[in-house]
Motif scaffolding. Structure first.
Motif, mmCIF file in Angstrom:
data_model
loop_
_atom_site.group_PDB
_atom_site.id
_atom_site.type_symbol
_atom_site.label_atom_id
_atom_site.label_comp_id
_atom_site.label_asym_id
_atom_site.label_seq_id
_atom_site.Cartn_x
_atom_site.Cartn_y
_atom_site.Cartn_z
ATOM 1 N N TRP A 68 0.837 -1.199 0.000
ATOM 2 C CA TRP A 68 0.000 0.000 0.000
ATOM 3 C C TRP A 68 0.874 1.253 0.000
ATOM 4 C CZ3 TRP A 68 -0.202 4.095 3.385
ATOM 5 C CH2 TRP A 68 -1.222 5.029 3.119
ATOM 6 N N LYS A 69 1.883 1.291 0.838
ATOM 7 C CA LYS A 69 2.758 2.461 0.900
ATOM 8 C C LYS A 69 3.443 2.698 -0.436
ATOM 9 C CE LYS A 69 3.797 2.599 5.858
ATOM 10 N NZ LYS A 69 4.864 2.599 6.892
ATOM 11 N N SER A 70 3.869 1.631 -1.078
ATOM 12 C CA SER A 70 4.531 1.755 -2.378
ATOM 13 C C SER A 70 3.580 2.314 -3.429
ATOM 14 C CB SER A 70 5.058 0.387 -2.814
ATOM 15 O OG SER A 70 5.604 0.443 -4.111
ATOM 16 N N ASP A 71 2.355 1.793 -3.458
ATOM 17 C CA ASP A 71 1.371 2.236 -4.444
ATOM 18 C C ASP A 71 1.010 3.704 -4.249
ATOM 19 O OD1 ASP A 71 1.336 -0.284 -5.520
ATOM 20 O OD2 ASP A 71 -0.529 -0.905 -4.531
ATOM 21 N N VAL A 72 0.807 4.106 -3.005
ATOM 22 C CA VAL A 72 0.394 5.480 -2.721
ATOM 23 C C VAL A 72 1.541 6.449 -2.991
ATOM 24 C CG1 VAL A 72 -0.297 7.054 -0.879
ATOM 25 C CG2 VAL A 72 -1.422 4.843 -1.108
ATOM 26 N N ALA A 73 2.737 6.062 -2.610
ATOM 27 C CA ALA A 73 3.897 6.922 -2.859
ATOM 28 C C ALA A 73 4.089 7.158 -4.353
ATOM 29 C CB ALA A 73 5.152 6.308 -2.258
ATOM 30 N N ALA A 74 3.800 6.139 -5.157
ATOM 31 C CA ALA A 74 3.950 6.260 -6.609
ATOM 32 C C ALA A 74 2.971 7.269 -7.204
ATOM 33 C CB ALA A 74 3.752 4.898 -7.265
ATOM 34 N N SER A 75 1.886 7.536 -6.497
ATOM 35 C CA SER A 75 0.904 8.512 -6.992
ATOM 36 C C SER A 75 1.169 9.911 -6.449
ATOM 37 C CB SER A 75 -0.514 8.062 -6.610
ATOM 38 O OG SER A 75 -0.679 8.067 -5.208
ATOM 39 N N GLY A 76 2.301 10.076 -5.761
ATOM 40 C CA GLY A 76 2.681 11.393 -5.283
ATOM 41 C C GLY A 76 2.173 11.750 -3.904
ATOM 42 N N ILE A 77 1.637 10.772 -3.181
ATOM 43 C CA ILE A 77 1.116 11.008 -1.834
ATOM 44 C C ILE A 77 2.179 10.618 -0.806
ATOM 45 C CG2 ILE A 77 -0.683 10.352 -0.174
ATOM 46 C CD1 ILE A 77 -1.761 11.936 -2.494
ATOM 47 N N ASP A 78 2.270 11.378 0.268
ATOM 48 C CA ASP A 78 3.170 11.050 1.363
ATOM 49 C C ASP A 78 2.572 9.880 2.142
ATOM 50 O OD1 ASP A 78 4.642 10.863 3.728
ATOM 51 O OD2 ASP A 78 4.952 13.031 3.877
ATOM 52 N N ALA A 79 3.034 8.676 1.844
ATOM 53 C CA ALA A 79 2.428 7.461 2.398
ATOM 54 C C ALA A 79 2.572 7.399 3.917
ATOM 55 C CB ALA A 79 3.053 6.225 1.755
ATOM 56 N N ASP A 80 3.739 7.755 4.420
ATOM 57 C CA ASP A 80 3.965 7.666 5.863
ATOM 58 C C ASP A 80 3.041 8.616 6.627
ATOM 59 O OD1 ASP A 80 5.921 5.687 5.727
ATOM 60 O OD2 ASP A 80 7.535 7.156 5.442
ATOM 61 N N LYS A 81 2.910 9.851 6.140
ATOM 62 C CA LYS A 81 2.027 10.807 6.811
ATOM 63 C C LYS A 81 0.578 10.349 6.727
ATOM 64 C CE LYS A 81 0.614 15.637 7.082
ATOM 65 N NZ LYS A 81 -0.800 15.248 7.312
ATOM 66 N N THR A 82 0.170 9.852 5.555
ATOM 67 C CA THR A 82 -1.204 9.383 5.377
ATOM 68 C C THR A 82 -1.503 8.245 6.337
ATOM 69 O OG1 THR A 82 -1.102 9.996 3.035
ATOM 70 C CG2 THR A 82 -2.855 8.494 3.693
ATOM 71 N N TYR A 83 -0.544 7.347 6.485
ATOM 72 C CA TYR A 83 -0.720 6.209 7.393
ATOM 73 C C TYR A 83 -0.786 6.680 8.844
ATOM 74 C CZ TYR A 83 0.156 1.674 9.618
ATOM 75 O OH TYR A 83 0.066 0.545 10.395
#
Length: 335
Positions: free
Chosen positions: A306-321
């Motif tokens: 999930w983190k990899s997929d979201v990061a690829a779309s330009g979203i800060d995965a760690d902050k979102t999580y």
């Protein structure tokens, strides 16, 4: 003469009010007797009608009358219906941010979880579901694994065919050597009855609602996941309402309403679980602490993906999580 004039005026006002009243069409895909409709959608719709002074009414179309379960997002986007009860997980890869809520072992309770998800996701929805209006989250109680044979460890999924709740659970079981059988909930019983699937991840109450209790006799009593549906509005339908009636809708599209709408479904699931435990024809097993640790470890690759997929779309995965975890904690819904 005055009485006749007053009567005519009252009649004209009544006709005008009827002409202004608007009926919004809401579609979902579970039976009309399901708690989703009876304890969730119907009270919500009634509250809207009352708050609008009768200007708004909602006509409910259950059980895929208008379209199949996976089509409900496009149906509301395209104006086929005004409101839809949609499972984002039926559209693999389409809503990567929202799919975070589907990763196992994060949510402890469905109603509080629905409020937490709504609070967290409402700003992300403006980006990820920008072509509709995000209104509410409707969640069951945490779902479990139900199977034809006893299962308590992740390794026991290897070689089985499993009907997963959504794309995230499909990846989860695939990582454990199982083959996902991806069919919507209304088709799940047939898949198991025909031997296409050996097990299913499903809410407790829905096992009875869809007659799956006749096909699976073993149940792993571990709160694995949620499949939280969303209520969505067609933007043109919403914008076409008067300012006053739009505010009525906004007042019914809140985190508190998400929790309120979900509570009846959660209560039904809890009662169904107790019924299953008491049923001598079924075996409900709680994994040991060591076995539960194995299950939680097995979910780590799903979070990494999930983190990899979201990061690829330009979203800060760690902050979102972290924002998601914070919302769960603030609403006492973290696992």
């Amino acid at each position: 003469m005055l009485k006749k004039t007053a009567l005519a005026l009252a009649l004209n006002l009544s006709i005008a009010a009827m002409a202004q009243a608007e009926t919004l069409r809401l579609s979902h895909w579970v039976p009309a007797t399901h708690p989703v409709q009876v304890t969730g959608i119907e009270p919500w719709a009634k509250s809207i009608e009352e708050a609008s002074g009768g200007d708004l009414s909602i006509q409910i179309f259950p059980a895929q009358q208008i379209g199949s379960a996976p089509d409900h997002y496009d149906m509301v986007r395209d104006g086929i219906v005004d409101i839809s009860w949609t499972n984002p997980g039926y559209n693999a890869g389409r809503f990567p941010i929202y799919s975070l809520i589907e990763i196992p072992f994060h949510i402890s309770g469905g109603a509080a979880g629905a409020k937490a998800i709504h609070s967290w996701y409402q700003d992300y929805a403006k980006k990820e579901m920008s072509d509709v209006f995000f209104c509410a989250v409707n969640s069951h109680e945490t779902g479990a694994l139900h199977s034809k044979k006893k299962i308590t460890q992740p390794s026991e999924l290897s070689g089985l065919n499993i009907r997963p709740a959504h794309a995230t659970m499909a990846r989860f079981v695939s990582n454990l050597g199982a083959a996902p059988v991806q069919v919507p909930a209304p088709e799940a019983r047939e898949a198991i009855a025909r031997g296409i699937a050996d097990a299913i991840t499903f809410p407790w109450g829905s096992i009875y609602d869809f007659g799956i209790d006749k096909e699976v006799k073993y149940h792993m009593d571990l709160p694995m996941y949620v499949s939280a549906q969303v209520l969505l509005f067609n933007k043109d339908s919403l914008n076409g309402l008067s300012e006053q009636n739009r505010q009525v809708i906004y007042d019914h599209c809140t985190p508190d309403w998400s929790q309120k709408m979900s509570q009846g479904w959660v209560d039904d699931d809890r009662a169904a679980r107790e019924q299953m435990i008491a049923d001598e024809g079924h075996t409900v097993t709680r994994p040991s602490e060591e076995e539960e640790a194995l299950w939680r470890e097995a979910a780590i690759p799903s979070l990494d993906k999930w983190k990899s997929d979201v990061a690829a779309s330009g979203i800060d995965a760690d902050k979102t999580y972290e924002d998601y975890l914070q919302s769960l904690q603030e609403n006492n819904a973290d696992y």
